[in-house]
Design a protein around this motif. Structure first.
Motif, PDB file in Angstrom:
ATOM      1  N   GLY A   1       0.694  -1.097   0.021  1.00 14.94           N
ATOM      2  CA  GLY A   1      -0.050   0.002   0.141  1.00 14.94           C
ATOM      3  C   GLY A   1       0.837   1.082  -0.062  1.00 14.94           C
ATOM      4  O   GLY A   1       0.199   2.502  -0.191  1.00 14.94           O
ATOM      5  N   SER A   2       2.127   1.211   0.365  1.00 14.89           N
ATOM      6  CA  SER A   2       2.905   2.205   0.418  1.00 14.89           C
ATOM      7  C   SER A   2       3.296   2.795  -0.929  1.00 14.89           C
ATOM      8  O   SER A   2       3.710   3.906  -0.910  1.00 14.89           O
ATOM      9  CB  SER A   2       4.034   1.958   1.322  1.00 14.89           C
ATOM     10  OG  SER A   2       3.741   2.073   2.525  1.00 14.89           O
ATOM     11  N   ARG A   3       3.155   2.097  -1.890  1.00 13.05           N
ATOM     12  CA  ARG A   3       3.440   2.871  -3.437  1.00 13.05           C
ATOM     13  C   ARG A   3       2.435   3.924  -3.481  1.00 13.05           C
ATOM     14  O   ARG A   3       3.119   5.081  -3.973  1.00 13.05           O
ATOM     15  CB  ARG A   3       3.047   1.600  -4.341  1.00 13.05           C
ATOM     16  CG  ARG A   3       3.319   2.248  -5.912  1.00 13.05           C
ATOM     17  CD  ARG A   3       3.134   1.083  -6.934  1.00 13.05           C
ATOM     18  NE  ARG A   3       2.694   1.144  -8.066  1.00 13.05           N
ATOM     19  CZ  ARG A   3       1.592   1.374  -8.766  1.00 13.05           C
ATOM     20  NH1 ARG A   3       0.531   1.160  -7.936  1.00 13.05           N
ATOM     21  NH2 ARG A   3       1.384   1.865 -10.117  1.00 13.05           N
ATOM     22  N   LEU A   4       1.349   3.703  -3.331  1.00 13.71           N
ATOM     23  CA  LEU A   4       0.411   4.723  -3.576  1.00 13.71           C
ATOM     24  C   LEU A   4       0.564   5.751  -2.543  1.00 13.71           C
ATOM     25  O   LEU A   4       0.601   7.310  -2.801  1.00 13.71           O
ATOM     26  CB  LEU A   4      -1.057   4.545  -3.820  1.00 13.71           C
ATOM     27  CG  LEU A   4      -1.496   3.654  -4.885  1.00 13.71           C
ATOM     28  CD1 LEU A   4      -2.996   3.143  -4.921  1.00 13.71           C
ATOM     29  CD2 LEU A   4      -1.255   4.394  -6.286  1.00 13.71           C
ATOM     30  N   ILE A   5       0.733   5.614  -1.133  1.00 15.88           N
ATOM     31  CA  ILE A   5       1.113   6.787  -0.294  1.00 15.88           C
ATOM     32  C   ILE A   5       2.429   7.336  -0.640  1.00 15.88           C
ATOM     33  O   ILE A   5       2.142   8.597  -0.524  1.00 15.88           O
ATOM     34  CB  ILE A   5       1.378   5.854   1.148  1.00 15.88           C
ATOM     35  CG1 ILE A   5       0.024   5.360   1.576  1.00 15.88           C
ATOM     36  CG2 ILE A   5       1.549   7.053   2.176  1.00 15.88           C
ATOM     37  CD1 ILE A   5       0.037   4.293   2.705  1.00 15.88           C
ATOM     38  N   ALA A   6       3.434   6.862  -0.885  1.00 16.63           N
ATOM     39  CA  ALA A   6       4.542   7.579  -1.562  1.00 16.63           C
ATOM     40  C   ALA A   6       4.250   8.629  -2.705  1.00 16.63           C
ATOM     41  O   ALA A   6       4.737   9.729  -2.332  1.00 16.63           O
ATOM     42  CB  ALA A   6       5.800   6.577  -1.747  1.00 16.63           C
ATOM     43  N   ALA A   7       3.441   8.221  -3.571  1.00 19.43           N
ATOM     44  CA  ALA A   7       3.196   9.030  -4.575  1.00 19.43           C
ATOM     45  C   ALA A   7       2.262  10.300  -4.131  1.00 19.43           C
ATOM     46  O   ALA A   7       2.371  11.490  -4.383  1.00 19.43           O
ATOM     47  CB  ALA A   7       2.369   8.411  -5.691  1.00 19.43           C
ATOM     48  N   GLU A   8       1.333   9.927  -3.337  1.00 21.90           N
ATOM     49  CA  GLU A   8       0.322  10.810  -2.748  1.00 21.90           C
ATOM     50  C   GLU A   8       1.018  11.947  -1.812  1.00 21.90           C
ATOM     51  O   GLU A   8       0.827  13.031  -1.818  1.00 21.90           O
ATOM     52  CB  GLU A   8      -0.909  10.310  -2.164  1.00 21.90           C
ATOM     53  CG  GLU A   8      -1.735   9.559  -2.843  1.00 21.90           C
ATOM     54  CD  GLU A   8      -2.766   8.705  -2.237  1.00 21.90           C
ATOM     55  OE1 GLU A   8      -3.251   9.215  -0.964  1.00 21.90           O
ATOM     56  OE2 GLU A   8      -2.847   7.507  -2.442  1.00 21.90           O
ATOM     57  N   LYS A   9       2.038  11.463  -1.200  1.00 22.06           N
ATOM     58  CA  LYS A   9       2.889  12.323  -0.190  1.00 22.06           C
ATOM     59  C   LYS A   9       3.655  13.503  -1.287  1.00 22.06           C
ATOM     60  O   LYS A   9       3.866  14.473  -0.911  1.00 22.06           O
ATOM     61  CB  LYS A   9       4.024  11.699   0.527  1.00 22.06           C
ATOM     62  CG  LYS A   9       3.360  10.900   1.885  1.00 22.06           C
ATOM     63  CD  LYS A   9       4.566  10.119   2.498  1.00 22.06           C
ATOM     64  CE  LYS A   9       3.936   9.447   3.563  1.00 22.06           C
ATOM     65  NZ  LYS A   9       5.047   8.739   4.581  1.00 22.06           N
ATOM     66  N   ALA A  10       4.394  12.788  -2.232  1.00 20.93           N
ATOM     67  CA  ALA A  10       5.114  13.735  -3.223  1.00 20.93           C
ATOM     68  C   ALA A  10       3.837  14.751  -3.961  1.00 20.93           C
ATOM     69  O   ALA A  10       4.151  15.840  -3.672  1.00 20.93           O
ATOM     70  CB  ALA A  10       5.545  12.914  -4.458  1.00 20.93           C
ATOM     71  N   ASN A  11       2.925  14.396  -4.287  1.00 22.64           N
ATOM     72  CA  ASN A  11       1.869  15.069  -4.658  1.00 22.64           C
ATOM     73  C   ASN A  11       1.458  16.174  -3.638  1.00 22.64           C
ATOM     74  O   ASN A  11       1.390  17.434  -4.049  1.00 22.64           O
ATOM     75  CB  ASN A  11       0.714  14.305  -5.081  1.00 22.64           C
ATOM     76  CG  ASN A  11      -0.532  15.333  -5.381  1.00 22.64           C
ATOM     77  OD1 ASN A  11      -0.651  16.140  -6.456  1.00 22.64           O
ATOM     78  ND2 ASN A  11      -1.539  15.563  -4.632  1.00 22.64           N
TER      79      ASN A  11
END
Length: 260
Positions: free
Chosen positions: A89-99
Motif C-alpha cells: 500500500g505504500s506505493r500509492l502513499i509515497a506518490a500521494e506524499k509527493a503530490n
C-alpha cells in the motif's frame, strides 16, 4: 496536389486533424527532477534494510515516488529485492506524499507533509484538507503489478492527486526554484521523513528556501503537548522508536525527545 492521389475523405480528415491540433495543442509535461535510476540508487543507499543507515523506526524496506512540478508522477522505486518486500500500500502513499509536498510548497516556502499534521486536527486551521484533492483512481489502480516500482510503472506520466498529512513528503529544490517533490513510505511516518530527507540530499535537490521554521526549513517539528496541541501550529507526533534522535542528527527535526 492531385485529388486523384489524395481522396476527398482523407483530405477532410487531415484538415480536421490539423485544426484539432491547433485548438488543442499537446500539453508538455514538466521535467522530471530525478529519473528512476537515480531515485532507486538514492533510496537503496538510505534504507537500512537495503544497506543504508538506520532511520530510527521499524527499519523496513520503503517505496519512493517523485512528481514533477505539474503534479505528474515521473519516477517510482522500491528498496527491497522484490515488489512485495515493502508494504504494497505504500506505493500509492509515497506518490500521494509527493503530490502533497509539491502542491503545497512554493519557490520561496517549503512545506513538508509532516508540517501539516497539527493543522488538520479538529479545530485546526487546515481541518478537512485531506478531502480537498481526491486520489485519481483512474491512475492509481490499473496496470500490471509486475511493473510496479520499475521504469515502466503505470503511474508514470499521470497526476495521482491525494493529500497526506504525516511525515515522508518533501518538496525538491535545485537552488533556483522548486522542481517537484519526493514521497517516501513503508515505515513509521517519522522514519519516512528521515529517509526522505536523506534521499533528497542524495539527489542534490535539497536547496530549500525558508519554510514554516526559517531555521530548520521544512523539518519535522516535534512540539505537541500531552493534549495534542502544537506550540508552533506545525507539529507532528513522536513515533515509538528513535526517529526523533535520527532527525536531530540529520538536522531534519526540531523539538521533542524519543519516547523511552
Amino acid at each position: 496536389m492531385d485529388r486523384r492521389q489524395f481522396p476527398l475523405p482523407a483530405l477532410c480528415l487531415l484538415i480536421l486533424t490539423i485544426v484539432g491540433l491547433a485548438q488543442n495543442p499537446a500539453r508538455a509535461q514538466a521535467p522530471c527532477p530525478a529519473d528512476h535510476e537515480k531515485l532507486l540508487a538514492a533510496l537503496k543507499a538510505n534504507v537500512k534494510a537495503s544497506g543504508g543507515p538506520a532511520n530510527g523506526g521499524f527499519e523496513t524496506n520503503e517505496w519512493a515516488a517523485v512528481v514533477a512540478r505539474d503534479g505528474t508522477v515521473c519516477a517510482v522505486a522500491f528498496s527491497g529485492p522484490t515488489v512485495d518486500a515493502q508494504w504494497p500500500g505504500s506505493r500509492l502513499i509515497a506518490a500521494e506524499k509527493a503530490n502533497t509536498a509539491n502542491g503545497l510548497s512554493l519557490a520561496n516556502m517549503a512545506l513538508s507533509t509532516a508540517n501539516l499534521y497539527a493543522g488538520v486536527q479538529p479545530g485546526g486551521p487546515l481541518f478537512g484538507l485531506q478531502a480537498t484533492n481526491p486520489v485519481n483512481q483512474a491512475a492509481a489502480y490499473p496496470g500490471d503489478a509486475k511493473t510496479f516500482g520499475s521504469a515502466q510503472d503505470p503511474l508514470l506520466g499521470k497526476p495521482i492527486g491525494g493529500i497526506v498529512v504525516f511525515g515522508g513528503g518533501l518538496a525538491l529544490y535545485d537552488g533556483k526554484t522548486i522542481v517537484g517533490a519526493l514521497g517516501v513510505s513503508g515505515d513509521s511516518s517519522c522514519a519516512d521523513h528521515n529517509v526522505a530527507w536523506r534521499v533528497r540530499a542524495a539527489l542534490g535537490l535539497d536547496k530549500v528556501p525558508a519554510g514554516v521554521n526559517p531555521n530548520r526549513k521544512d523539518a519535522i517539528i516535534y512540539d505537541l503537548d500531552p493534549g495534542g496541541k502544537s506550540a508552533s501550529g506545525w507539529g507532528h507526533p513522536l513515533c515509538a522508536g528513535h526517529e526523533a534522535d535520527v532527525a536531530a542528527e540529520l538536522g531534519s527535526g526540531v523539538g521533542g525527545s524519543t519516547p523511552k
